[in-house]
Design an enzyme around this catalytic site. Structure first.
Site, PDB file in Angstrom:
ATOM      1  N   MET A  96      10.658  24.688   1.343  1.00 41.55           N
ATOM      2  CA  MET A  96       9.845  23.766   0.559  1.00 41.55           C
ATOM      3  C   MET A  96      10.685  22.935  -0.413  1.00 41.55           C
ATOM      4  SD  MET A  96       6.541  24.549  -1.838  1.00 41.55           S
ATOM      5  CE  MET A  96       5.515  25.157  -0.526  1.00 41.55           C
ATOM      6  N   TYR A 134      15.332  31.144   6.143  1.00 40.86           N
ATOM      7  CA  TYR A 134      14.256  31.979   6.676  1.00 40.86           C
ATOM      8  C   TYR A 134      14.387  32.199   8.181  1.00 40.86           C
ATOM      9  CZ  TYR A 134      11.854  31.025   2.268  1.00 40.86           C
ATOM     10  OH  TYR A 134      11.515  30.914   0.956  1.00 40.86           O
ATOM     11  N   LYS A 155       0.835  -1.207   0.000  1.00 43.44           N
ATOM     12  CA  LYS A 155       0.000   0.000   0.000  1.00 43.44           C
ATOM     13  C   LYS A 155       0.871   1.259   0.000  1.00 43.44           C
ATOM     14  CE  LYS A 155      -0.144  -0.161   5.038  1.00 43.44           C
ATOM     15  NZ  LYS A 155      -0.938  -0.543   6.225  1.00 43.44           N
ATOM     16  N   ARG A 202     -10.265  -0.341  15.344  1.00 44.30           N
ATOM     17  CA  ARG A 202     -10.114   0.593  14.229  1.00 44.30           C
ATOM     18  C   ARG A 202     -11.094   0.195  13.138  1.00 44.30           C
ATOM     19  NH1 ARG A 202      -4.285   1.178  11.296  1.00 44.30           N
ATOM     20  NH2 ARG A 202      -4.993  -0.697  10.215  1.00 44.30           N
TER      21      ARG A 202
HETATM   22  C1  LIG Z   1      -0.248  -1.644   6.831  1.00 42.75           C
HETATM   23  C2  LIG Z   1      -0.871  -2.891   7.277  1.00 42.75           C
HETATM   24  C3  LIG Z   1      -0.099  -4.055   7.458  1.00 42.75           C
HETATM   25  C4  LIG Z   1       1.400  -4.058   7.404  1.00 42.75           C
HETATM   26  O1  LIG Z   1       1.871  -3.745   8.684  1.00 42.75           O
HETATM   27  P1  LIG Z   1       3.436  -3.556   8.933  1.00 42.75           P
HETATM   28  O2  LIG Z   1       3.535  -3.265  10.380  1.00 42.75           O
HETATM   29  O3  LIG Z   1       3.813  -2.411   8.074  1.00 42.75           O
HETATM   30  O4  LIG Z   1       4.057  -4.822   8.519  1.00 42.75           O
HETATM   31  C5  LIG Z   1      -0.756  -5.236   7.754  1.00 42.75           C
HETATM   32  N1  LIG Z   1      -2.099  -5.267   7.861  1.00 42.75           N
HETATM   33  C6  LIG Z   1      -2.861  -4.177   7.745  1.00 42.75           C
HETATM   34  C7  LIG Z   1      -4.321  -4.260   7.904  1.00 42.75           C
HETATM   35  C8  LIG Z   1      -2.280  -2.935   7.447  1.00 42.75           C
HETATM   36  O5  LIG Z   1      -3.046  -1.857   7.331  1.00 42.75           O
END
Ligand SMILES: *Cc1c(COP(=O)(O)O)cnc(C)c1O
Length: 391
Positions: A310, A264, A46, A137
């Protein structure tokens, strides 16, 4: 003519690059396979592979033996499919309108409303039910779990979809004592018993992220969802390798006198006559503003002088003989004395995940081939390179 074709590719001005070592990512996959031989690796790619580039990372992980890919958003799953990747993919955050687009992608189900929508989407073939075991969550509450699994079993019997997995997510995966992990595992086990009682027989059970996979051993789990660990974020110290090296070149140098201020607000005022150098990276590129950091130039650590802007920051070179064009290593694996992503995270009061994800779209990614046979790129993040397209 397509407007996109006439625009120069973003981030290819040669000012900076993030070199991604795909062999390091593959070594990290192997590390988890060795640690937990009973678990298949779901590579969590992701957020553009935590900033490393989703598609090249996914390919490298699959070549290293990962069997699944995990993504947060529907768009990410679609990009994997558009790149021609056919491995199973699980997605856990999507909107109601995304379902009809998700051909051949496993969708996570967090409650009855999502279950009904998945059942009504003709292209949804496989679902995975998520139980909230304490993170609070997402996922089904334990109170709704029996109804969810019974309804899922009814819909499966009608041929609407197959329930391919049951899963949950840890709240304290990186806690070595493992008290929370064990409590969540027990609750997950109870949830699996109830799901079986409802008539479900999923192939996959998964609970752990990278750190949780190191910390928690549970023989019935089939998949480990590995994100951070792929990129060398080594929360429990099992010898993972950072994969991103961020470099640029000194753009300009100038001599300033004692008492003169830099950048700055003149937060930095020279205590002695010194040489300062301009580094063409800023907070728009993901360099956290307001840190007291050092970078490596000519084998020497030099401090950032004054505020990070920036697009640029200034370093205090002292009397070093650095010149425009000299390489600046912002971070790497630390093997040449440069800071690591973990160092930057510490300086910025965050975690390396945020440092890597934050490296901006102006910084092209270049890939070192696993075989060590050279590199490809540069590739603007989130884009498919010409070589990717041919595959
Ligand atoms: C991001 C995520 C992971 C990966 O977790 P890491 O600690 O980065 O290995 C696994 N499961 C879910 C649901 C996540 O959102």
């Amino acid at each position: 003519m397509n407007l996109v074709e006439v625009l120069p590719q973003a981030g290819c001005d040669g000012l900076a690059e993030a070199v991604i070592d795909l062999a390091a990512i593959q070594a990290n996959v192997h590390r988890f396979q060795t640690l937990r031989p009973g678990l298949q690796v779901m590579a969590v790619v992701k957020a553009d592979g935590f900033g490393h580039g989703m598609v090249p990372v996914a390919r490298a992980c699959l070549a290293a033996g990962a069997t699944w890919l995990g993504v947060a958003r529907a768009e990410e799953a679609l990009q994997l499919r558009e790149a021609g990747i056919t491995a199973p993919v699980l997605v856990w955050l999507y909107g109601p309108d995304d379902l009809e687009l998700l051909e051949d992608v496993d969708v996570s189900i967090a409650g009855l409303a999502e279950l009904e929508r998945a059942a009504a989407a003709p292209n949804v073939q496989n679902v995975q039910l998520k139980l909230d075991t304490g993170l609070h969550r997402g996922g089904s509450s334990s109170g709704q779990w029996i109804e969810l699994t019974e309804q899922a079993a009814r819909l499966e019997a009608e041929g609407r979809f197959h329930v391919r997995g049951l899963w949950s997510h840890l709240s304290h995966g990186d806690e070595p004592s493992g008290v929370h992990n064990r409590r969540q595992l027990e609750m997950f086990r109870a949830g699996v018993v109830l799901a079986r009682r409802a008539g479900l027989d999923p192939e996959h059970l998964h609970l752990t992220n990278s750190a949780g996979t190191v910390a928690l051993d549970a023989p019935e789990l089939t998949l480990a969802r590995i994100g951070a660990g792929l990129f060398g974020i080594d929360e429990l110290g099992v010898g993972l390798q950072p994969a991103m090296r961020l470099t640029t070149r000194l753009h300009q140098t100038r001599r300033i006198r004692a008492g003169e201020g830099v950048s700055y607000g003149h937060d930095f005022v020279a205590e002695r006559d010194t040489t300062v150098g301009l580094v063409p990276l800023g907070y728009a590129d993901g360099i956290p503003r307001g840190v007291h950091a050092t970078v490596l130039i000519g084998g020497v650590r030099v401090p950032i002088a004054g505020r990070i802007a920036m697009d640029q920051f200034v370093v205090d070179l002292g009397d070093a003989t650095a010149a425009p064009g000299d390489e600046v290593v912002v971070f790497g694996d630390g093997s040449q004395g440069e800071p690591t992503g973990a160092d930057w995270a510490r300086w910025a009061g965050t975690i390396p995940h945020e440092i890597y994800c934050g490296i901006g779209a102006r910084v092209p990614r270049r890939y070192l081939d696993p075989a060590g046979s050279g590199s490809s790129g540069p590739v603007a993040p989130g884009r498919i390179s010409p070589t990717e397209r041919q595959k």
